[in-house]
Design a protein around this motif. Structure first.
Motif, short mmCIF file in Angstrom:
data_model
loop_
_atom_site.label_atom_id
_atom_site.label_comp_id
_atom_site.label_asym_id
_atom_site.label_seq_id
_atom_site.Cartn_x
_atom_site.Cartn_y
_atom_site.Cartn_z
N LYS A 176 0.78 -1.22 0.01
CA LYS A 176 0.00 -0.01 0.01
C LYS A 176 0.72 1.32 -0.02
N THR B 39 0.59 0.82 -4.35
CA THR B 39 -1.02 0.99 -4.58
C THR B 39 -1.27 2.48 -4.36
N MET C 225 -4.25 3.39 -6.72
CA MET C 225 -4.82 2.15 -7.17
C MET C 225 -5.68 1.57 -5.70
N ASP D 166 -7.61 0.05 -12.23
CA ASP D 166 -6.37 0.35 -11.38
C ASP D 166 -5.22 -0.54 -11.93
#
Length: 396
Positions: free
Chosen positions: A211, A215, A220, A286
């Motif tokens: 994360k 992302t 995302m 994404d």
């Protein structure tokens, strides 16, 4: 030590929709419609970008056949092995920070992970071996049903094993290696091992590292290891005749040397260990953001030279399961010889897929990135659908 934000390298690419109709749109539509009409897949989202512009996006079929629910624009699919590229980029980001090296012995980070060869000797396995699938490991579904992984109860990361990541890797380390590291290529649980290395090097859980390093910097939001109970995901289906069967929990599908055992509910289980090889879910849009960032040189996540190393062949002439013409980089399959592969893609294209029915490819020569997420395994991954899409995306 404070973690350097990955986004410090550059701003991630912004994808915009093209104002003109893509020349290959009709051919791509035909592939989708044929697969649906033949009842080979149940539902899909296919999205393509060319030189940073979205030129194609289609939602087709049903996300939930029994409920009659069509695939939504923001449909979340199970990504399975398309997780691997994201986890490998997380490791590469840590390398850019100087926290991991490709030549680190895995035992630097995981002292308990010491699998041996059949003769009892203990070779050195490096992070490079993990990322290139040359460590001597495999998957349970690729061995016979009475093989050592099955006997030891090693999870492939798709089932509801109830194990912790460390417990599963200790079982894995008890199985004999198939070969001396670096001498062969074998698709494997190596990226699950890499996930545990990332946790130690980053000082946080794998989901937190992914994360923070990948992302979030790329926006995302849908791509994660688990979702809250009640989140709507595309219902999963497995190959069957006369049409795909809705997956039960568990669901077994003959594949490889034995069978893949799926547990679709794993996506909702916050207690399940994060499987770095197969565990994530997300939307097609994404995932396109992710591969476009890598095509553009790792912007927002990696240094350009690091992204280049990820998508270049790193295993010499070793043969991989994708067939003739392919090599392997640091997390993805790399096309070395389009003629040998029988594909219209340019040399240097890179790709992979997932057993819930997902696949993608990036052709840097053509400036093309394509993500095809279906809810039908394994046909949506490696059946005629995936190859037909690759052919349809290029002029005859």
């Amino acid at each position: 030590m404070t973690m350097l934000p990955a986004a410090a390298f550059a701003a991630p690419p912004v994808l915009t929709a093209s104002a003109t109709r893509w020349s290959q749109a009709d051919a791509m539509d035909a592939v989708l419609q044929d697969a649906l009409a033949e009842r080979r897949i149940v539902g899909a989202t296919v999205i393509a970008a060319k030189n940073g512009e979205i030129v194609y996006e289609r939602m087709a079929g049903l996300a939930d056949r029994e409920a009659g629910r069509a695939v939504a624009p923001d449909e979340i699919f199970r990504l399975a092995s398309m997780t691997k590229a994201i986890v490998c980029v997380t490791a590469l980001s840590l390398m850019d920070q100087g926290k991991i090296s490709l030549d680190d012995p895995v035992t630097r980070w995981l002292p308990y992970f010491r699998p041996k060869l059949a003769d009892g000797s203990e070779p050195v396995i490096t992070v490079r071996h993990l990322m290139t699938h040359t460590a001597g490991l495999t998957y349970g579904f690729l061995e016979a049903a009475d093989g050592p992984y099955h006997q030891l109860g090693v999870s492939d990361g798709l089932d509801a094993s109830g194990l912790t990541l460390e417990e599963n890797l200790k079982r894995l380390a008890s199985a004999p290696l198939l070969f001396a590291p670096g001498t062969r290529w074998q698709y494997s649980l190596a990226i699950d091992v890499l996930g545990a290395v990332i946790e130690q090097a980053a000082g946080m859980t794998l989901p937190e590292a992914v994360k923070g390093l990948v992302t979030d910097p790329l926006g995302m939001a849908s791509v994660r290891f688990t979702v809250p109970e009640g989140t709507v995901l595309a219902a999963p289906y497995g190959d069957a005749s006369p049409e795909p069967a809705r997956m039960t929990d568990p669901f077994s599908l003959n594949f490889g040397g034995s069978a893949i055992v799926y547990s679709p509910s794993r996506a909702f289980d916050a207690t399940a260990y994060p499987a770095g090889g197969v565990g994530m879910v997300g939307t097609a849009r994404d995932y396109l953001r992710f591969i476009e960032a890598m095509r553009a040189g790792g912007v927002g996540v990696l240094k350009p030279e690091t992204a280049g190393a990820m998508t270049a062949n790193a295993i010499g002439d070793l043969q991989i399961s994708a067939g003739p013409g392919f090599g392997w980089g640091l997390g993805v399959s790399v096309l070395k010889d389009p003629v040998a592969a029988g594909l219209p893609l340019g040399a240097g294209s890179w790709n992979w897929a997932g057993v819930y029915g997902a696949n993608f490819w990036v052709d840097p020569e053509a400036g093309l990135s394509v993500v095809a997420l279906t809810n039908t395994g394994v046909y949506g991954m490696s059946g005629g659908f995936a190859k037909a899409l690759r052919i349809a995306a290029y002029p005859a």
